[in-house]
Each structure stands twice: as C-alpha cells, then as structure tokens.
Enzyme design. Structure first.
Site, PDB file in Angstrom:
ATOM      1  N   HIS A 291      80.342  83.814  24.435  1.00  0.00           N
ATOM      2  CA  HIS A 291      81.624  84.294  24.959  1.00  0.00           C
ATOM      3  C   HIS A 291      82.178  83.381  26.046  1.00  0.00           C
ATOM      4  O   HIS A 291      83.374  83.371  26.316  1.00  0.00           O
ATOM      5  CB  HIS A 291      81.465  85.695  25.555  1.00  0.00           C
ATOM      6  CG  HIS A 291      80.915  86.701  24.607  1.00  0.00           C
ATOM      7  ND1 HIS A 291      81.545  87.049  23.432  1.00  0.00           N
ATOM      8  CD2 HIS A 291      79.775  87.439  24.658  1.00  0.00           C
ATOM      9  CE1 HIS A 291      80.820  87.963  22.809  1.00  0.00           C
ATOM     10  NE2 HIS A 291      79.746  88.217  23.527  1.00  0.00           N
TER      11      HIS A 291
ATOM     12  N   HIS B 137      81.158  81.933  35.608  1.00  0.00           N
ATOM     13  CA  HIS B 137      81.538  81.572  34.250  1.00  0.00           C
ATOM     14  C   HIS B 137      83.040  81.307  34.222  1.00  0.00           C
ATOM     15  O   HIS B 137      83.735  81.549  35.209  1.00  0.00           O
ATOM     16  CB  HIS B 137      81.165  82.712  33.281  1.00  0.00           C
ATOM     17  CG  HIS B 137      81.866  83.976  33.622  1.00  0.00           C
ATOM     18  ND1 HIS B 137      81.304  84.937  34.441  1.00  0.00           N
ATOM     19  CD2 HIS B 137      83.106  84.426  33.313  1.00  0.00           C
ATOM     20  CE1 HIS B 137      82.166  85.926  34.599  1.00  0.00           C
ATOM     21  NE2 HIS B 137      83.275  85.643  33.936  1.00  0.00           N
TER      22      HIS B 137
ATOM     23  N   HIS C  88      86.927  81.246  31.904  1.00  0.00           N
ATOM     24  CA  HIS C  88      87.773  81.710  30.795  1.00  0.00           C
ATOM     25  C   HIS C  88      88.817  80.636  30.570  1.00  0.00           C
ATOM     26  O   HIS C  88      89.354  80.089  31.525  1.00  0.00           O
ATOM     27  CB  HIS C  88      88.460  83.027  31.161  1.00  0.00           C
ATOM     28  CG  HIS C  88      87.499  84.148  31.478  1.00  0.00           C
ATOM     29  ND1 HIS C  88      87.057  85.042  30.528  1.00  0.00           N
ATOM     30  CD2 HIS C  88      86.895  84.502  32.638  1.00  0.00           C
ATOM     31  CE1 HIS C  88      86.220  85.912  31.097  1.00  0.00           C
ATOM     32  NE2 HIS C  88      86.105  85.607  32.379  1.00  0.00           N
TER      33      HIS C  88
ATOM     34  N   GLU D 248      92.710  84.746  32.825  1.00  0.00           N
ATOM     35  CA  GLU D 248      92.730  86.192  32.556  1.00  0.00           C
ATOM     36  C   GLU D 248      93.804  86.877  33.390  1.00  0.00           C
ATOM     37  O   GLU D 248      94.664  87.576  32.872  1.00  0.00           O
ATOM     38  CB  GLU D 248      91.348  86.794  32.852  1.00  0.00           C
ATOM     39  CG  GLU D 248      90.278  86.264  31.919  1.00  0.00           C
ATOM     40  CD  GLU D 248      89.245  87.316  31.589  1.00  0.00           C
ATOM     41  OE1 GLU D 248      88.479  87.693  32.483  1.00  0.00           O
ATOM     42  OE2 GLU D 248      89.214  87.770  30.418  1.00  0.00           O
TER      43      GLU D 248
ATOM     44  N   HIS E  25      85.225  82.782  37.445  1.00  0.00           N
ATOM     45  CA  HIS E  25      84.778  84.029  38.058  1.00  0.00           C
ATOM     46  C   HIS E  25      83.381  83.836  38.620  1.00  0.00           C
ATOM     47  O   HIS E  25      82.465  83.437  37.888  1.00  0.00           O
ATOM     48  CB  HIS E  25      84.735  85.158  37.010  1.00  0.00           C
ATOM     49  CG  HIS E  25      86.095  85.586  36.560  1.00  0.00           C
ATOM     50  ND1 HIS E  25      86.311  86.207  35.352  1.00  0.00           N
ATOM     51  CD2 HIS E  25      87.300  85.478  37.163  1.00  0.00           C
ATOM     52  CE1 HIS E  25      87.613  86.477  35.230  1.00  0.00           C
ATOM     53  NE2 HIS E  25      88.231  86.036  36.315  1.00  0.00           N
TER      54      HIS E  25
ATOM     55  N   THR F 180      85.882  92.268  32.868  1.00  0.00           N
ATOM     56  CA  THR F 180      86.918  91.982  31.862  1.00  0.00           C
ATOM     57  C   THR F 180      86.329  91.842  30.464  1.00  0.00           C
ATOM     58  O   THR F 180      87.018  91.451  29.537  1.00  0.00           O
ATOM     59  CB  THR F 180      87.683  90.691  32.221  1.00  0.00           C
ATOM     60  OG1 THR F 180      86.764  89.586  32.159  1.00  0.00           O
ATOM     61  CG2 THR F 180      88.291  90.794  33.607  1.00  0.00           C
ATOM     62  N   THR F 181      85.048  92.153  30.336  1.00  0.00           N
ATOM     63  CA  THR F 181      84.410  92.187  29.014  1.00  0.00           C
ATOM     64  C   THR F 181      83.634  93.494  28.911  1.00  0.00           C
ATOM     65  O   THR F 181      83.313  94.105  29.932  1.00  0.00           O
ATOM     66  CB  THR F 181      83.404  91.027  28.851  1.00  0.00           C
ATOM     67  OG1 THR F 181      82.391  91.133  29.857  1.00  0.00           O
ATOM     68  CG2 THR F 181      84.097  89.672  28.984  1.00  0.00           C
TER      69      THR F 181
END
Ligand SMILES: *[C@@H]1O[C@H](CO)[C@@H](O)[C@H](O)[C@H]1NC(C)=O
Ligand SMILES: *[C@@H]1O[C@H](CO)[C@@H](O)[C@H](O)[C@H]1NC(C)=O
Ligand SMILES: [Zn+2]
Length: 378
Positions: free
Chosen positions: A106, A132, A134, A144, A157, A238-239
């Site tokens: 992911h 991590h 995005h 995000e 993040h 957010t996941t």
C-alpha cells in the site's frame, strides 16, 4: 499566605517565559494518525485503494464522522495562538543504526526506533513508530489532505503513539492514542538529500512484502524546518481500519523534491496485484462538525501579518486572533513590567523566607515540577 503568593508568582513568571504555551495546547492538539503499516506486516489485510468507496463495509469506522483526510479550507480555520511549535527529539539517527524500509503493498514504510519523540506542541508525549508516503501517478498528484481544494504531489505521514499506552496497537483504539505529523511534497529545483536516503533504496523493494535495511539519517530532514505553522484537527487513520484516534498536524510549509526524485517515488513500486503502486491516497472526507485549528493567521487582514512574526506574537494570549500582532508591543511591555515587579516581589519573599516556617518543601517541589514541565514543552 506568602506561600500561595510565591507560587502564583512563579507560575505567572513561568507562563510569561514560555509565552503561554503548554497548558493551553493540551486541549487543542488534535489528532493525527495513519497507522497503515505496523499492522500490515505478515498478516496483511485485503483492502485496496480501488475499493476505497466500500471500506466501510468491512471496517465500520471508515464510514464514521471524524474521518481523514480532509480538505483544509484556510478561510474557515480557527486561529489558535496556543498551538505551540512542534518539537522533535531523537530524530537524528547515526548511520550505524539500521532501519527497516518496506513495501507493504500500500505504501513504502520506514520503521522508526522508539527513541524518536514529539516533545513539544502536543499536550502529551508521543513516540514515533513509522513513517510512510502517499503519492499520485505520472499524470496527477497524490497527497491525501488538500488545501483550498489543491492536491499536492505527495504527502508524508510520521505516525506516533501516546506514551501513556504500551504499544501502538493498544494506543490506536483510544481517542488520544495517535499523533500523526503530515507534510506535503512538491516538485522543486533541487534534489532533496533526506528523501534520497529513502528513494535510493526503492528499486530493491519493488514487490509487496520486500524490505531492506537502510542506514539511519536525520529523519527530521524529511519534515519542514518551520514547525510553527500548521493545521490541527481530530481525525482518523486514512486506511482501514480507519480508527478515529488521530490528532493530526498538517504543516503549512511544504517539502521539495526534484522532478527526478518524484518520478522515482511514483514509478518504482508495485502493489499486491503486481500493478504499479500509484494513487495510494484516500479521497477527502466530510468535515461534519469538526473544526480545523491553525497555529497562525491564515488570512491577510493587514500588511504586518505575514507568516513570520511568530515568536514574539505567540506571547500574546488572544484567541481567535485578528488583533494578535497589534498587541505584540503592548504584550512585551507589560511582560517586562510584570517580570520586574515579580522579581522584586520574589526578592522580598526570599528575604523573609528564613523567618517563615511555612515555606516547606511541598511547596518547593511543586514549584520545581512546574518549571521542569515548562521546559519540556516550550
Ligand atoms: C479533539 O478532541 C478532543 C477530545 O474530544 C477535544 O478536546 C479537542 O478540542 C478536539 N480538537 C479539535 C481541534 O477540535
Ligand atoms: C499555507 O498558508 C497560506 C496562508 O493561509 C495558504 O495560502 C497556503 O495555501 C497554505 N499552504 C499549505 C500547504 O498549507
Ligand atoms: Zn498515511
């Protein structure tokens, strides 16, 4: 009586010294989040970004009313001067300390030692767990959060958990469990050496589950130098499982990567289907009744309030702030006057102290405790 007076006096002095920082911020520091990773190790979950509209089916919290990310409408943020600069400790790691960098299908995730911590800006202490990213695709950006509807190229993040809990797994189910620091990445003219410490290893972890050990570096270099200006709100991971336990900090200053670095990030990894790992961001969620706080004034009311005068102005106490900067001079003036008066008073008390049997040690320890915690937070 003089005991109380002395204590009040010291407290006021301390408050003055730190520009009214810490007790206020206790209540405001909102949420941050994003525990993508730690839970996805070997027992990985089966959600996907293509399926993001249906996360609520298997993970009820994903359909909640305090979800992340959000669009930050700067005209609607609430200026909160009590939001102190974020302070980090232990972020500079020696190259001898090796960190795990993993493609979890992911995102790319860097595990962080527990010695990294947020020591200022939040009311409580938080320990780092992982960071991590995005990102988007060659044809579009992939942050995000958005600001005034603008989506940035990518977003970092850094996930932390409240030290009052024993682990991130335990913390993530409590409302005050997590703190996530978020920053936007944009394309700029120069290569970013800190991001290069991660990006140069991506080709070794192209498929899901792969990991590599990377030498430690100054992790703080991945975040903005200016940690005074940020947005703060209560939100979620957010996941999946989208737990609504994150006090978010989203920095106003952005990070810059070269064009080539951004392509490295976007083009290198594959997901669990063996397809390019791209557009790994969730769409913005409804704010519902939430408020977004800003540590700085986002609207330009007068020429003097560009985002720069922060330190002196933070001393002022005003709440939602339109006359914030105007009060600076007066605040400093009164501060100095007060400090002089207080000092004189302290000297007076000190002189009488030997005769005063009530100046016992409990009082002293209280005073000392206050001063220490002040240092920590401010
Ligand atoms: C976040 O939630 C806490 C606990 O309910 C609350 O005290 C705080 O004011 C909220 N923060 C914001 C920014 O709304
Ligand atoms: C930073 O704040 C300024 C002033 O409100 C705003 O115009 C800008 O969009 C913000 N940028 C980010 C990344 O928050
Ligand atoms: Zn995230």
């Amino acid at each position: 009586m003089s005991r109380t007076a002395l204590r009040v006096c010291l407290l006021l002095l301390a408050a003055l010294g730190r520009a009214g920082s810490e007790h206020d911020q206790d209540q405001e520091h909102g949420d941050e989040d994003v525990p993508h990773s730690s839970e996805k190790g070997p027992g990985h979950s089966h959600w996907s970004y293509e399926d993001r509209e249906h996360w609520g089916v298997g993970y009820p919290d994903c359909a909640g009313t305090m979800q992340s990310p959000i669009n930050i409408d700067t005209a609607k943020t609430i200026f909160s001067p009590q939001l102190r600069p974020i302070q980090l400790s232990g972020y500079s790691l020696p190259a001898s300390e090796k960190l795990k960098l993993r493609n979890n299908g992911h995102t790319v995730l860097l595990e962080l030692p527990e010695t990294l911590a947020i020591t200022g800006g939040y009311a409580q202490q938080y320990r780092a767990v992982q960071l991590h990213l995005h990102w988007g695709s060659p044809s579009g950006p992939g942050s995000e959060h958005t600001v005034n509807g603008h989506r940035f190229a990518a977003e970092i993040h850094v996930v932390h958990y409240n030290t009052k809990y024993d682990s991130v797994t335990e913390a993530m189910v409590y409302p005050d469990g997590l703190a996530v620091l978020g920053a936007f990445l944009e394309v700029g003219p120069r290569e970013n050496p800190y991001y290069q410490e991660i990006l140069q290893h991506l080709h070794k972890i192209q498929t899901e589950g792969k990991e590599v050990l990377v030498p430690g570096f100054n992790i703080a270099g991945l975040l903005p130098a200016n940690m005074k200006f940020y947005f703060h709100y209560n939100g979620s991971l957010t996941t999946p499982p989208c737990y609504q336990t994150v006090k978010w900090t989203v920095f106003n200053q952005t990070m810059q990567l070269s064009h080539s670095q951004m392509s490295t990030l976007v083009m290198n990894l594959r997901n669990d289907d063996g397809k390019p790992l791209q557009n790994n961001y969730r769409l913005v969620q409804d704010l519902h009744r939430r408020q977004v706080l800003a540590s700085f004034q986002t609207t330009l009311l007068s020429p003097k309030q560009t985002p720069s005068g922060s330190d002196a102005s933070e001393a002022a106490e005003g709440h939602s702030g339109s006359s914030f900067h105007a009060g600076d001079v007066l605040a400093v003036l009164f501060g100095v006057l007060f400090a002089v008066t207080a000092l004189a008073f302290l000297l007076y008390i000190y002189k009488h102290r030997s005769q005063n049997t009530r100046m016992d040690s409990p009082t002293k320890s209280k005073v000392i405790y206050t001063a220490a915690s002040t240092e920590n937070t401010a």
